[in-house]
Each structure stands twice: as C-alpha cells, then as structure tokens.
Motif scaffolding. Structure first.
Motif, short mmCIF file in Angstrom:
data_model
loop_
_atom_site.label_atom_id
_atom_site.label_comp_id
_atom_site.label_asym_id
_atom_site.label_seq_id
_atom_site.Cartn_x
_atom_site.Cartn_y
_atom_site.Cartn_z
N GLU B 95 0.83 -1.21 0.00
CA GLU B 95 0.00 0.00 0.00
C GLU B 95 0.87 1.26 0.00
OE1 GLU B 95 -3.79 0.91 2.27
OE2 GLU B 95 -2.29 1.64 3.68
N LYS B 96 1.99 1.19 0.73
CA LYS B 96 2.87 2.36 0.79
C LYS B 96 3.46 2.64 -0.58
CE LYS B 96 6.06 3.68 4.39
NZ LYS B 96 7.24 3.26 5.15
N VAL B 97 3.86 1.58 -1.29
CA VAL B 97 4.40 1.74 -2.64
C VAL B 97 3.33 2.40 -3.53
CG1 VAL B 97 5.23 0.53 -4.71
CG2 VAL B 97 6.01 -0.19 -2.44
N PHE B 299 9.06 20.47 0.70
CA PHE B 299 9.16 20.05 -0.70
C PHE B 299 10.08 18.85 -0.87
CE2 PHE B 299 7.51 24.34 -1.53
CZ PHE B 299 6.52 24.03 -2.44
N GLN B 300 10.96 18.64 0.12
CA GLN B 300 11.87 17.49 0.06
C GLN B 300 11.16 16.19 0.46
OE1 GLN B 300 14.98 18.85 2.64
NE2 GLN B 300 15.76 20.32 1.16
N SER B 301 9.89 16.28 0.81
CA SER B 301 9.14 15.05 1.15
C SER B 301 9.19 14.05 0.01
CB SER B 301 7.67 15.38 1.45
OG SER B 301 7.59 16.25 2.54
N ILE B 302 9.29 14.55 -1.22
CA ILE B 302 9.31 13.62 -2.37
C ILE B 302 10.57 12.76 -2.32
CG2 ILE B 302 10.38 15.24 -4.04
CD1 ILE B 302 8.30 14.09 -6.13
N VAL B 303 11.65 13.29 -1.77
CA VAL B 303 12.89 12.51 -1.61
C VAL B 303 12.65 11.39 -0.59
CG1 VAL B 303 15.28 12.58 -0.77
CG2 VAL B 303 14.39 14.43 -2.23
N ALA B 304 11.98 11.75 0.51
CA ALA B 304 11.67 10.74 1.54
C ALA B 304 10.74 9.67 0.96
CB ALA B 304 11.04 11.41 2.75
N ARG B 305 9.80 10.07 0.10
CA ARG B 305 8.89 9.09 -0.50
C ARG B 305 9.67 8.10 -1.36
NH1 ARG B 305 5.54 13.72 -1.11
NH2 ARG B 305 4.28 13.70 0.77
N VAL B 306 10.60 8.63 -2.14
CA VAL B 306 11.42 7.76 -2.99
C VAL B 306 12.24 6.80 -2.12
CG1 VAL B 306 13.46 7.79 -4.49
CG2 VAL B 306 11.50 9.24 -5.02
N ALA B 307 12.84 7.32 -1.05
CA ALA B 307 13.63 6.47 -0.14
C ALA B 307 12.75 5.36 0.42
CB ALA B 307 14.21 7.32 0.98
N GLU B 308 11.53 5.72 0.82
CA GLU B 308 10.64 4.73 1.44
C GLU B 308 10.16 3.69 0.44
OE1 GLU B 308 7.49 6.62 3.61
OE2 GLU B 308 8.81 7.04 5.31
N VAL B 309 9.87 4.11 -0.79
CA VAL B 309 9.43 3.13 -1.79
C VAL B 309 10.57 2.14 -2.03
CG1 VAL B 309 8.76 2.74 -4.19
CG2 VAL B 309 7.78 4.65 -2.93
N HIS B 310 11.79 2.65 -2.16
CA HIS B 310 12.92 1.76 -2.40
C HIS B 310 13.08 0.77 -1.26
CE1 HIS B 310 17.19 0.48 -2.73
NE2 HIS B 310 16.87 0.44 -4.01
N ASP B 311 13.05 1.29 -0.03
CA ASP B 311 13.24 0.43 1.13
C ASP B 311 12.12 -0.60 1.25
OD1 ASP B 311 15.45 0.54 2.99
OD2 ASP B 311 13.92 0.51 4.55
N THR B 312 10.91 -0.19 0.90
CA THR B 312 9.77 -1.10 0.99
C THR B 312 9.86 -2.19 -0.08
OG1 THR B 312 8.46 0.75 1.82
CG2 THR B 312 7.25 -1.18 1.12
N LEU B 313 10.32 -1.82 -1.28
CA LEU B 313 10.48 -2.83 -2.32
C LEU B 313 11.52 -3.87 -1.89
CD1 LEU B 313 10.32 -0.67 -5.59
CD2 LEU B 313 8.61 -2.31 -4.80
#
Lengths: 254, 430
Positions: B95-97, B299-313
């Motif tokens: 769901e997070k992805v 605005f840097q939240s998008i960086v955190a989102r990318v980090a989290e998607v990678h970690d979740t994958l």
C-alpha cells in the motif's frame, strides 16, 4: 475516431473508485487517446464544467448543494454513470441514516452548527436519471476500462444479474456457509468482485450491494433468519444492508 | 484570493487572506462533505470496525484496517502469529508503494516539470510514465495476491489473516521484482536529480511512531523531534501531548503540540527520525545523489517518499523470497472483544494514524477517536504556505499557485481528514 468528452465528479466518498479509474487509465494508456478529459480535479489543474458525452459520478449526496450539482451535471451530459457503491446505493456513510443528523453532528464535531449535511444519504439514482450503475466498494477498475472502451466505439456493456454465488461456483471455491457455517451474504448480493471474500475463506459482507433484479425481496428476510441461525444478529445483518445497499433498503422498505 | 485544489486526493480549496496587499493568513478549506465515521462505528461489533474504517481513505485503507486491528489485539494482549504479521506488513508495504507512487508521480511530479496535468506529463516523458506504471501496476498485483484487492483489502482480521496466498502466485510476484526495481530506479533517478527542490530550512517539528530499532512503522512509542533533541512518549499518552485546537475564525479542528507549535507527520518525519534504520541499499542509493538527513523543507518530502518506496520494495523482495505457505492458518480465530479501551498508532503512508476505541460489555463500540495524518498536518500546511509566500509580492495567480504547490507537497488526504476537520473560508478584504 472522435474522442469522447468525459467529466469525473466526486460527491461524498473516499476517492477509492476514482483511484480505480486512474488505475484503468494507467493500465490502458490508449484510453487517454480516446477520451478528452474536461473535468477531473484529481488529475489536472484546468477543468471546465461543460457539455459532456460521458459524466462519471463517484459518491452519494448528503446535502442540498449536491442535488443542484447533480442536476447541473445531468443537464450537461449525454450519458451519466454512477461509479461505485456510494454513488449507486449510498455507501457506508448510510449507516447513520435513521438518526437525526443533529445528533450525529454533535457526536463528531465540536461545532456541529457549521457542518452541512442533511438527515438522508441519497444515491445518485434517487435524484436524477442514471444510464449505467456500477457497483463495488471499490468498483472493479478492469471492468471500468472495458466499459469505457465499449462506449468509445458506440457500444454498451451487457448487464449481468447474477448473485455472488455464481462467481464462487465458477471459481470452484468451497461454500463457506456449507463447509464452515460462516455467515455469507453471497446468495442475495450482486456478483462482480470475483467472490473475493470467500476466496480468502471468509463470508461476503455485501460491498457490491443487494441484487435489485431477479431477487424476491421475501428472500432477504429468509436470508436474515438463516444467517441468524449461524450467529449473525438481525441488527448486524441489517447494518450490512444499510452500509452497502441503502437505496434498496429504502425502496424495498426493508 | 482562492483556488480549488487540484491533483490532491479529495476536494478542497486554499484561501489566501490579504490586507493592503500583504498576506496575513492562509486557510486550507476542506470542501469534502462529512461522513461521520466515529458515529458509523458506534454500536458496531468491535471486530467489524476494521472493514468500516478501511472506507475512510481510498488510498490507504490498509493502514486504517491495521490500526484498528492492532488496537484490539494489543488491548486483548494478543501477539499475532509471526507468519500472519509478516503477511500483513507486506500488504501494508504494498500500500505504501502504491500511495507514494500515486502521489509522487501521478499527482506531484508535474509541479517540478511545470506541467499542469498527468496527460501532459505523459507526453513530456513517456519513459517515466511507463516505468511509474510498471511499479504501480505491480503494487496492485501484490495487494491483490496478498490482500485481495487494491483497495478495501479483505484479508486482515483481528488475530491474524483470513488466508495465505498460494506459493505459485507469490513466486510470480517475485519473478517480476527485478524489473520493478529497475523501473523504480529510473523514477528515483529522475526525482533524486531534480535541481529545483527548495532547500531552505523551515524549522519543522516532526512526529512519528518509533520503537528505537526499526524504521517507523508500527510501535508502542512516538518520537517527537523539536529539531535539536526530542521526546519519546507512549502511544497511549498521545492525546495528552497534542491538543485539538479550534481557530477563532472557523470551526477548523486541527492538532498542535501542547506547547502550541504545529508539527509535521509523514515521510519526511519518518525519514529524519528513522534514517539509520533504512537498508544499506537504500542509503547508498540516496547517498549517490547527495541526499542525507535531515531533510529540512516540506518540498523534500518527495525525496523521503522515494527512499521509502525503495526500502519497501527491498522489504517486499525479502518477504517474497522467504515466503512459505503455512500448512494451517495459525490465526487466533476464537477471540472475543471485552469491555475496555483500545489504542494504537501506526504509520500510514501520509503519517501517524491514531485510533482509540471504547468497547462496552457486549463487545460493541461505544466511543471512538480517529486522528488522521492530514488533520495533524493542517496547521503545518498553513504555516508552510506563510513561510514560503511571506515577503513576496502577491501577484494573484502566482501566489495561489505557490500555495497549491506547498499543499501538494504534503500529500494531503482530504477524504481521510474530513471526518475530523472542517474548515470554513473567511475573507476580511478581497
């Protein structure tokens, strides 16, 4: 091929069906070339309330303002589709129907007088003519994509009036009522989800809504009694019907 | 000056209040009609609550289901069987992805490319679209196999899960994983190389659930970061550390810390608090683009989102690789709710989600309190707009557009928030 103009509108809902629509557009990007999106605030910044070949409405009506919006959309549209269980049958917010809304407001909000909602929760079809009703909480995105494609080429989807049990039988899923004595609304609920809950070994809780065709309303009372014997109380049975089939609960006077 | 919010989940408006040409206030108006969820669950059997609250949000229903389930399990002293908990966390991960890709690519990235719609962005960069689509469509398949469907999953229950997916279906998901990771790296490359992400410091106060040993996800404690130093509090004390405030000009309910300051929940908060618990692979990826904590601007939240998607994958890859279908379902099926108070908080994609239920002697809900991420971020959103626009000449459209961009960076979920907040617009001069 001429592109059809489409507007997507949201009333009272969770946006889950709109997200299924976005999924349909992502899975079938060719659809973006077949439709001309005029109004869809989740997708684009520039939106115009204009004449439409197809209007798609998500959500139910909970205040006067919605009725005006719906009538306006109806006036602008050749075809109007109610998308999902909220738009088609009222949706989970209908669980509050039957209680004075001022009580409900007081329960949730500090300043209930600012909250605009009336006593009822109305499905789109209770207010305006709907050309196509799609059920599901959420609606099935693949079915949605196929329907849009059919409408683009001038066709129309076939409506099927089966109960969920048909899906279960076709998929070869063991009946949870017979095998485990688990309460399941399958026999009185519309097919369309692919018998999702029984495929995980649980009973259907009716999120595609009670069937409105080929079902004798008397059978609903029979069902209530049968499930009562399996431990689902009358109150809980009718709560499931209210939560996912409110407009039918009203019209059948259940 | 006001404008309808577009490319957000739900319906809202932003209102900029000006006096003699300068900005004196910002109001984020939630136009979404109320659904009264706390009332909808009143009188319902406690264990039926998860399926109802799932419907609060069209994107993050799993988070709502799991918070309610976790509250009841904790209150009953039940630890879910390991296999069931791992499966549930995988569903939460999928769901997070889905949520982050939907937001980062489909709703948000247009702001960094100066396009105004998804179709326009698709035309601009078809390869980005096909890669984002691949990740999103895979997350859908994962949610279908593990949870039943993309939204309102049906497989999570108090005590465990209803069923375990067949190994062949899981193997199919795993087989597609290398391609999905490759596609994701294309998106990550685009986002992490963006040169127009604002970098100035906003002095953000952050909050996330935290257990001290893993990246914020599900925990019994909450960490509040004040920039330098912070407090660790028990989830059961959450309501003592925040106050639900009502602004004088409207009936907006918004949450602030008891000292009156606004705070931020969500990916940026989790990233700064839990960075060291990200996998080495994820930290290396970020490092290669020069991104390190702390992130200082929303605005840097998008960086955190990318980090989290990678970690979740990465988490999902490991889960799928090690998955074994249990010979029988170890779920606790005979649990019954008792009277009492049930509390839990977990990290929904958009941030800390808190539930409290009071259950009566018949096992039915008599009271509930649900505090959503967007309701908590409301005050931060308005403060961030003030921060970004203040001191600039307010040239109509430009200012409104900037305000909308700030709000989008928060990834507000208006459908979630509306059941607890309602904001009215006010204008004192126009």
């Amino acid at each position: 091929m001429k592109r059809i103009s489409v507007g997507v509108f949201k009333l009272t809902s969770c946006s889950g069906c709109i997200n299924e629509l976005i999924y349909a557009l992502v899975k079938h990007p060719e659809l973006l070339k077949l439709i001309d999106v005029k109004y869809f605030t989740e997708l684009q910044d520039v939106n115009a309330l204009t004449e439409l070949n197809v209007a798609i409405v998500e959500g139910s009506c909970v205040r006067e303002e919605h009725e005006g919006i719906l009538k306006k959309i109806r006036g602008l549209s050749e075809v109007l589709i109610s998308m999902g269980t909220c738009a088609t049958l009222g949706g989970v917010q209908s669980l509050r129907v039957g209680v004075d809304v001022s009580e409900v407001k007081k329960y949730v909000y500090l300043n209930p007088e600012y909250v605009d909602a009336y006593n009822d929760v109305k499905a789109v079809g209770e207010l305006i003519q709907v050309d196509l009703s799609l059920r599901g909480c959420p609606v099935n995105g693949d079915a949605l994509a196929s329907i849009i494609k059919k409408i683009v080429i001038g066709g129309w989807p076939l409506e099927v009036y089966e109960s969920l049990c048909a899906d279960c039988k076709r998929a070869g899923i063991e009946c949870v009522v017979v095998a485990k004595g688990t309460p399941c609304l399958g026999p009185i609920v519309s097919a369309g989800c692919g018998a999702l809950c029984p495929s995980f070994g649980r009973g259907c809780y009716g999120c595609y809504g009670v069937k409105d065709k080929d079902l004798d309303p008397e059978k609903i009372f029979e069902m209530e009694k049968a499930l009562g014997r399996l431990g689902l109380s009358k109150d809980d049975f009718y709560s499931l019907l209210k939560g996912y089939s409110m407009s039918l609960v009203k019209s059948l006077k259940i | 000056m006001s404008a309808v919010l577009t490319r957000v989940e739900g319906e809202g408006e932003v209102q900029l209040i000006t006096k003699e040409g300068s900005l004196i206030g910002v109001e984020v108006r939630i136009a979404e009609p109320p659904r009264f969820f706390e009332y909808l669950v009143k009188g319902r059997r406690a264990f039926d609550v998860p399926d109802i609250v799932s419907r609060i949000c069209g994107i993050c229903g799993v988070s709502y289901i799991l918070t309610a389930v976790r509250a009841f399990e904790k209150g009953l002293g039940v630890t879910p069987p390991r296999e069931a908990e791992e499966l549930r966390l995988a569903i939460l991960g999928a769901e997070k992805v889905k949520s982050h890709i939907l937001h980062a690519y489909y709703l948000h990235l247009s702001d960094f490319f100066n396009t105004s719609s998804l179709p326009e962005l698709v035309d601009r960069n078809p390869l980005l679209f096909s890669n984002a689509s691949r990740v999103l469509l895979w997350s859908r398949k994962a949610m279908e196999v593990l949870g039943g469907r993309f939204h309102n999953v049906v497989n999570i229950r108090v005590g465990g899960v209803y069923g375990f997916p067949k190994l062949d279906k899981v193997a199919k998901l795993l087989k597609e994983m290398p391609g999905v990771l490759n596609s994701f790296k294309y998106i990550a490359d685009v986002v992490l190389s963006l040169e127009n992400i604002p970098m100035d410091e906003q002095g953000l106060k952050l909050m996330a659930v935290y257990n001290g040993s893993t990246y914020p996800c599900i925990a019994d404690d909450i960490y509040i970061s004040y920039g330098s130093g912070g407090d660790l509090i028990a989830v059961s004390d959450f309501e003592k550390f925040v106050k639900c405030e009502q602004a004088s000009y409207s009936n907006a309910l918004r949450y602030k810390l008891i000292n009156g300051s606004e705070y931020l929940v969500g990916p940026l908060a989790r990233f700064n608090i839990g960075y060291r618990h990200l996998s080495g692979e994820s930290r290396d990826l970020l490092d290669s683009y020069g991104w390190r904590p702390p992130l200082k601007n929303v605005f840097q939240s998008i960086v955190a989102r990318v980090a989290e998607v990678h970690d979740t994958l990465i988490y999902l890859r490991d889960f799928l690789e090690n998955y074994r279908e249990p010979s029988s379902n170890p779920t606790y099926e005979r649990l019954e709710p008792r009277s009492g108070t049930y509390v839990a908080a977990i990290e929904a994609p958009r941030g800390l989600l808190y539930h409290r239920y009071e259950v009566d002697d018949c096992g039915r809900v008599k009271y509930s309190n649900i505090v959503t991420p967007t309701a908590q971020n409301q005050a931060s959103m308005e403060a961030a707009i003030m921060n970004v626009i203040k001191g600039e000449a307010l040239s109509g459209e430009m200012a409104v557009e900037k305000a909308k961009r700030v709000i989008r960076a928060f990834d507000p979920c208006i459908s979630c928030s509306v059941h607890s907040i309602k904001v009215e617009a006010r204008s004192i001069d126009s």
